[in-house]
Design an enzyme around this catalytic site. Structure first.
Site, PDB file in Angstrom:
ATOM      1  CE  LYS A   1      -0.291  -0.308   5.040  1.00  0.00           C
ATOM      2  NZ  LYS A   1      -1.106  -0.848   6.153  1.00  0.00           N
TER       3      LYS A   1
ATOM      4  CE1 TYR B   1      12.429  31.575   4.542  1.00  0.00           C
ATOM      5  CE2 TYR B   1      12.910  29.224   4.277  1.00  0.00           C
ATOM      6  CZ  TYR B   1      12.433  30.425   3.761  1.00  0.00           C
ATOM      7  OH  TYR B   1      11.974  30.478   2.477  1.00  0.00           O
TER       8      TYR B   1
HETATM    9  C1  LIG Z   1      -0.304  -1.886   6.799  1.00  0.00           C
HETATM   10  C2  LIG Z   1      -0.907  -3.162   7.211  1.00  0.00           C
HETATM   11  C3  LIG Z   1      -0.109  -4.304   7.398  1.00  0.00           C
HETATM   12  C4  LIG Z   1       1.409  -4.279   7.340  1.00  0.00           C
HETATM   13  O1  LIG Z   1       1.918  -3.815   8.572  1.00  0.00           O
HETATM   14  P1  LIG Z   1       3.491  -3.781   8.876  1.00  0.00           P
HETATM   15  O2  LIG Z   1       3.558  -3.361  10.306  1.00  0.00           O
HETATM   16  O3  LIG Z   1       4.074  -2.763   7.962  1.00  0.00           O
HETATM   17  O4  LIG Z   1       4.032  -5.128   8.622  1.00  0.00           O
HETATM   18  C5  LIG Z   1      -0.746  -5.502   7.652  1.00  0.00           C
HETATM   19  N1  LIG Z   1      -2.092  -5.573   7.750  1.00  0.00           N
HETATM   20  C6  LIG Z   1      -2.893  -4.492   7.608  1.00  0.00           C
HETATM   21  C7  LIG Z   1      -4.369  -4.625   7.746  1.00  0.00           C
HETATM   22  C8  LIG Z   1      -2.325  -3.242   7.357  1.00  0.00           C
HETATM   23  O5  LIG Z   1      -3.111  -2.183   7.223  1.00  0.00           O
END
Ligand SMILES: *Cc1c(COP(=O)(O)O)cnc(C)c1O
Length: 387
Positions: free
Chosen positions: A37, A265
């Site tokens: 994702k 800045y």
């Molecule tokens: C993002 C996500 C994962 C992966 O989690 P990690 O801690 O990066 O391994 C797994 N399951 C779901 C439902 C997620 O949203």
């Protein structure tokens, strides 16, 4: 981006190595669905998915149908589980892209069922049960009733049940064991012998830290990208992972200034001595948070060099006074190794007061990303405009 002397190098072999760490931890009975994702945590979902298919991934997890579309358009045919995008309006895309949505709301199932019926198609889906995350999913006690209703909805084929771990990064705590127990109970009630539905719970921390949560398929994310899910308690090395990202830039200017000169800045930093100040063409628009001020280091000529003054949108200053050999055009490493020195996403996360996930996700969209393998190793294939 043409000619920009700043880029990311992403080591696909390291990602594949990290994938095998997860796979070996899980054994042959467990399928691996890497989580890609958010553009594979900012590192480039398509080339990473292609490398992981070669390595034996069984499918992938994405958050949004938009992310699934990018993968399908690139020709990736592997099963895709849609973790969190089942909102009104995406039903057609779910069908067109052949993704397996995760259901956490009955009205969504009815909407999808209506469309499937109208089109005469069937969608495979997973149901999400809240075993303790407290964020999304049906309450465990409701699952039997939900399953009954689902059975009566045409066009939907329930294939799996999943849940998400809230505290798996806590190796000593009991929360994960309670979640797992509730998961087993729920499946038993829903499914009699539990044989029908494929079950999934484990994120990276579950995979590496809580073997019993691996069940039928695992969803590793962060470990693939070279950070320990237990950070700061553990780091990538202890988990047998390899770092994945290298972030390179080059000095675009060096200025010599007198002691007492305020810089940047807000004039937050004032030189205490005659100084050579280098300017890097990276800033918070590239993902280097403003809050690293007074804490961050970069690597050049195998030295650790401090960032000075405020990070601005496109530029950042470093103090080169002690390193006369560094000149305009010198390579600077923000993430990765140089000689004996190394800065990883874990260390950068502490400077940014966040976790490695966020460091990766904030790497700017405008940074060119180069995906490298053994035949195309780090640091060898990109001429800089200064070379
Ligand atoms: C993002 C996500 C994962 C992966 O989690 P990690 O801690 O990066 O391994 C797994 N399951 C779901 C439902 C997620 O949203």
């Amino acid at each position: 981006m043409e000619g920009r002397p700043t880029w990311l190098e992403i080591d696909l072999d390291a990602i594949v190595h990290n994938f095998h760490v997860a796979k070996q931890a899980s054994g042959d009975q467990t399928a691996v669905f890497p989580v890609i994702k958010a553009n594979a945590y900012g590192l480039g979902a398509v080339p990473i998915a292609q490398a992981l298919i070669q390595a034996g991934a069984n499918g992938f997890c994405v958050a949004l149908v938009e992310e699934a579309r990018v993968l399908r358009q690139a020709g990736i045919e592997a099963p895709l589980v849609l973790l969190s995008g089942f909102t009104p309006g995406v039903e057609q895309a779910i069908i067109d892209l052949d993704v397996q949505p995760v259901l956490f709301e009955m009205e969504a199932a009815r909407r999808l069922s209506r469309l499937c019926t109208a089109l005469g198609v069937e969608v495979s889906l997973h149901i999400k049960v809240d075993t303790g995350m407290g964020r999304m999913g049906f309450a465990a006690v409701k699952i039997p009733a939900i399953l009954e209703e689902l059975e009566r909805l045409p066009g939907l084929r329930l294939i799996g049940i999943l849940s998400h771990l809230a505290c798996a990064d806590d190796l000593a705590g009991t929360q994960t064991a309670s979640q797992l127990a509730l998961m087993h109970n729920t499946v038993k009630q829903a499914d009699g012998d539990g044989g029908g539905l494929i079950r999934s719970m484990a994120n990276s921390a579950g995979v590496l830290g809580h073997p019993a949560t691996r069940l039928d398929w695992i969803r590793p994310g962060i470990l693939l990208y070279g950070a320990s899910p237990f950070f700061p308690e553990r780091s990538w090395k202890q988990d047998g992972l390899r770092p994945v990202v290298r972030w390179v830039t080059h000095l675009v200017a060096i200025r010599e200034v007198a002691a007492g000169t305020p810089l940047g800045y807000g004039h937050d930093f004032v030189t205490r001595r005659f100084s050579r100040i280098g300017v890097l063409p990276v800033g918070y628009a590239d993902g280097l948070s403003r809050c690293v001020q007074n804490r961050a280091w970069v690597l050049t000529h195998q030295h650790r060099v401090p960032v000075v003054g405020r990070v601005s949108m496109d530029l950042t200053m470093v103090d080169l006074t002690d390193f006369p050999e560094v000149s305009t055009g010198s390579r600077v490493t923000l993430l990765g190794e140089e000689g004996q020195e190394f800065i990883g996403v874990e260390e950068m996360a502490t400077w940014m007061e966040t976790i490695p996930y966020e460091v990766l996700c904030r790497l700017g969209a405008r940074l060119p990303r180069y995906h490298l393998t053994a035949n195309k190793p780090f640091g060898t294939h990109f001429a800089t405009p200064f070379a």
